[in-house]
Scaffold this active site. Sequence first.
Site, short mmCIF file in Angstrom:
data_model
loop_
_atom_site.label_atom_id
_atom_site.label_comp_id
_atom_site.label_asym_id
_atom_site.label_seq_id
_atom_site.Cartn_x
_atom_site.Cartn_y
_atom_site.Cartn_z
N ASN A 1 0.80 -1.23 0.00
CA ASN A 1 0.00 0.00 0.00
C ASN A 1 0.83 1.27 0.00
O ASN A 1 0.28 2.37 0.07
CB ASN A 1 -0.91 0.04 1.24
CG ASN A 1 -1.92 -1.08 1.21
OD1 ASN A 1 -2.37 -1.49 0.15
ND2 ASN A 1 -2.24 -1.62 2.37
N SER B 1 5.53 5.61 -3.41
CA SER B 1 6.25 6.89 -3.38
C SER B 1 6.18 7.56 -2.01
O SER B 1 7.13 8.22 -1.59
CB SER B 1 5.64 7.84 -4.42
OG SER B 1 5.69 7.25 -5.70
N THR C 1 13.99 -6.10 -4.41
CA THR C 1 15.00 -6.73 -5.27
C THR C 1 15.89 -7.63 -4.41
O THR C 1 16.34 -7.21 -3.34
CB THR C 1 15.84 -5.65 -5.98
OG1 THR C 1 14.95 -4.81 -6.70
CG2 THR C 1 16.85 -6.28 -6.94
N GLU D 1 22.13 6.14 -4.90
CA GLU D 1 21.47 5.06 -5.66
C GLU D 1 20.96 5.59 -7.01
O GLU D 1 21.10 4.94 -8.04
CB GLU D 1 20.30 4.50 -4.84
CG GLU D 1 19.46 3.49 -5.62
CD GLU D 1 18.14 3.12 -4.93
OE1 GLU D 1 18.02 3.32 -3.71
OE2 GLU D 1 17.24 2.62 -5.63
N ARG E 1 21.72 -2.63 -43.66
CA ARG E 1 20.41 -2.92 -44.27
C ARG E 1 20.23 -2.10 -45.55
O ARG E 1 20.31 -0.85 -45.52
CB ARG E 1 19.31 -2.58 -43.27
CG ARG E 1 17.90 -2.76 -43.79
CD ARG E 1 17.57 -4.23 -44.00
NE ARG E 1 16.18 -4.42 -44.34
CZ ARG E 1 15.68 -5.58 -44.73
NH1 ARG E 1 16.49 -6.65 -44.83
NH2 ARG E 1 14.42 -5.69 -45.02
N LEU F 1 15.52 -0.80 -36.70
CA LEU F 1 15.65 -2.20 -37.12
C LEU F 1 14.39 -2.72 -37.80
O LEU F 1 14.36 -3.87 -38.25
CB LEU F 1 16.02 -3.10 -35.93
CG LEU F 1 17.52 -3.36 -35.78
CD1 LEU F 1 18.23 -2.14 -35.21
CD2 LEU F 1 17.79 -4.56 -34.89
N THR G 1 10.08 7.43 -8.70
CA THR G 1 9.53 7.65 -10.05
C THR G 1 9.97 9.01 -10.58
O THR G 1 10.32 9.91 -9.81
CB THR G 1 7.98 7.60 -10.02
OG1 THR G 1 7.50 8.75 -9.29
CG2 THR G 1 7.45 6.33 -9.37
C1 LIG Z 1 11.40 -4.14 -10.44
C2 LIG Z 1 11.31 -3.28 -9.22
C3 LIG Z 1 12.29 -3.37 -8.24
C4 LIG Z 1 12.19 -2.62 -7.06
N1 LIG Z 1 13.12 -2.79 -6.06
C5 LIG Z 1 12.88 -2.23 -4.84
C6 LIG Z 1 13.70 -2.56 -3.71
O1 LIG Z 1 14.69 -3.28 -3.82
N2 LIG Z 1 13.34 -2.06 -2.50
C7 LIG Z 1 12.26 -1.24 -2.33
O2 LIG Z 1 11.99 -0.85 -1.21
N3 LIG Z 1 11.49 -0.88 -3.40
C8 LIG Z 1 11.76 -1.37 -4.63
N4 LIG Z 1 10.96 -1.05 -5.71
C9 LIG Z 1 9.85 -0.13 -5.52
C10 LIG Z 1 9.99 1.19 -6.25
O3 LIG Z 1 10.91 2.02 -5.59
C11 LIG Z 1 8.57 1.76 -6.33
O4 LIG Z 1 7.91 1.04 -7.36
C12 LIG Z 1 8.52 3.22 -6.58
O5 LIG Z 1 9.02 3.92 -5.49
C13 LIG Z 1 7.08 3.69 -6.86
O6 LIG Z 1 6.14 3.15 -6.00
P1 LIG Z 1 4.84 2.46 -6.59
O7 LIG Z 1 5.26 1.52 -7.64
O8 LIG Z 1 4.08 1.90 -5.45
O9 LIG Z 1 4.04 3.61 -7.29
P2 LIG Z 1 3.07 4.70 -6.60
O10 LIG Z 1 3.78 5.46 -5.55
O11 LIG Z 1 1.79 4.05 -6.22
O12 LIG Z 1 2.82 5.67 -7.83
C14 LIG Z 1 1.96 5.36 -8.93
C15 LIG Z 1 2.05 6.52 -9.91
O13 LIG Z 1 1.61 7.73 -9.25
C16 LIG Z 1 2.64 8.71 -9.32
N5 LIG Z 1 2.64 9.53 -8.11
C17 LIG Z 1 2.61 9.12 -6.82
N6 LIG Z 1 2.65 10.17 -5.99
C18 LIG Z 1 2.72 11.27 -6.77
C19 LIG Z 1 2.80 12.67 -6.53
N7 LIG Z 1 2.87 13.15 -5.29
N8 LIG Z 1 2.87 13.50 -7.59
C20 LIG Z 1 2.82 13.04 -8.86
N9 LIG Z 1 2.75 11.72 -9.15
C21 LIG Z 1 2.70 10.85 -8.12
C22 LIG Z 1 3.94 7.93 -9.45
O14 LIG Z 1 4.97 8.72 -9.99
C23 LIG Z 1 3.49 6.80 -10.37
O15 LIG Z 1 3.49 7.23 -11.70
C24 LIG Z 1 11.10 -1.74 -6.91
C25 LIG Z 1 10.13 -1.62 -7.92
C26 LIG Z 1 10.22 -2.39 -9.05
C27 LIG Z 1 9.12 -2.27 -10.09
#
Ligand SMILES: Cc1cc2nc3c(=O)[nH]c(=O)nc-3n(C[C@H](O)[C@H](O)[C@H](O)COP(=O)(O)OP(=O)(O)OC[C@H]3O[C@@H](n4cnc5c(N)ncnc54)[C@H](O)[C@@H]3O)c2cc1C
Length: 393
Positions: A133, A136, A164, A249, A275, A345, A372
């Site tokens: 849940n 970001s 990861t 990082e 090509r 390609l 993000t």
């Molecule tokens: C393959 C992979 C490896 C990962 N590895 C790790 C790891 O090792 N450890 C770890 O702790 N995490 C890890 N992550 C988590 C990664 O850091 C999060 O996916 C990232 O921080 C975003 O969180 P979320 O995917 O829950 O997106 P959300 O926070 O739910 O966001 C969804 C969308 O809303 C946007 N958004 C959210 N808030 C705002 C705002 N205030 N303003 C504008 N836009 C907003 C976001 O930019 C995004 O486009 C990994 C993720 C992936 C996919």
Amino acid sequence: MNHIFYSEEELAFRDEVRAFCERELAPYEDEIQKTNPFRRDLLQKIAQAGYMSVHHPPEVGIGKHCGKGLVYETIVAEEISAVIAGLDMARMASATLFGKPVARFGTPEQIEKYLKPVLRGEKIGAIGITEPNVGSDTARMETHAEISKDGKGFVLNGKKYYITNGSQADFLCVFAITDNTVNPRKGMTAFIVEKTMPGFTTVKDIDLMGMAGSRVSELAFKDVFISNDQLLGGINNGFGILMDELDSERVAIAGECLGYARPALESAITYSKERIQFKRPIKDFEGINFKIADMATDFEAARLLTLKAARAYDNGERITKEAAMAKIFASEMAIRVCDQALQILGGRGYEKEHKIERYYRDARLMTMGGGTVEILRYLTQREIYKKFDGKYW
Ligand SMILES: Cc1cc2nc3c(=O)[nH]c(=O)nc-3n(C[C@H](O)[C@H](O)[C@H](O)COP(=O)(O)OP(=O)(O)OC[C@H]3O[C@@H](n4cnc5c(N)ncnc54)[C@H](O)[C@@H]3O)c2cc1C
């Protein structure tokens, strides 16, 4: 002209890492793409070559490249990612995402027990921030830890998502709320969790679009007892530890993005020379060669932003804005370059054999992972307005 931006030593290091990747990793590239194994042995080879330690001081790391800093870390990240992106993701999660907080905030005993085996490649590390849940908005995490009844430690409960190396890690740096009566930034703590601790389980490995050879997992903590000596950096200091780790990082991830884009760019240049259509190489058409010009410009600009942030970090400067800019630009550049390479390609770009679709799938992750691009744009503008006094330069 690279000597303007990189020293002779750095270029020699790049050549060394590139040769290592060709010799030790490239032979496994296809197998990893096809069968997706987690290759601990390859991570160990990377560690033994010293490439997990470049960003760590000689007291803790191994090999002659210890303590070289973030510029060197970006070189490692680029070179390994260009060959097997998922392997560098695993390396970085272990050596940097787990390793940096322990190196900077760990006690000498914690460094000995948890960090050194990771940098030697004997153990695997991971960092646990994100939850089902909470993405970001890290400060609102739900995982929590209470002081145990006997006062000898903490009891940890909660879930982590997208971790990861999660299912493979021997040690994890896990963040949890320890005081829910204050702002979460003042009530978060970092703990070192060992995989054998009762109550800690892997719920599942998550099926990904790319990054073959990596593992990204959902984890659960049910009444996990953590002794006081596994507290990292003191109670309620977790948010600062989290922020400290993220800047470096992000620059290292920008280095990885250079690694996804470079082979795509090279393939596109080569293919466009070979090509033949309409009785001439397709590179003779402006529709193609202008794309190459834009891709190369994009790629070089990303390198400069990455290098600027890494050098500033190595000089001891605070780089929140520079790291965010480097990661935004490099991650979006890698997607653009891979996409354009695929177009050059033609139908071949869509075939697995030509690898572009793979570079594209790997690159697509990095506008999300490690913060993000939306959140990074927020940080960039915040830093700009904070410092602006009427002149930008
Ligand atoms: C393959 C992979 C490896 C990962 N590895 C790790 C790891 O090792 N450890 C770890 O702790 N995490 C890890 N992550 C988590 C990664 O850091 C999060 O996916 C990232 O921080 C975003 O969180 P979320 O995917 O829950 O997106 P959300 O926070 O739910 O966001 C969804 C969308 O809303 C946007 N958004 C959210 N808030 C705002 C705002 N205030 N303003 C504008 N836009 C907003 C976001 O930019 C995004 O486009 C990994 C993720 C992936 C996919």
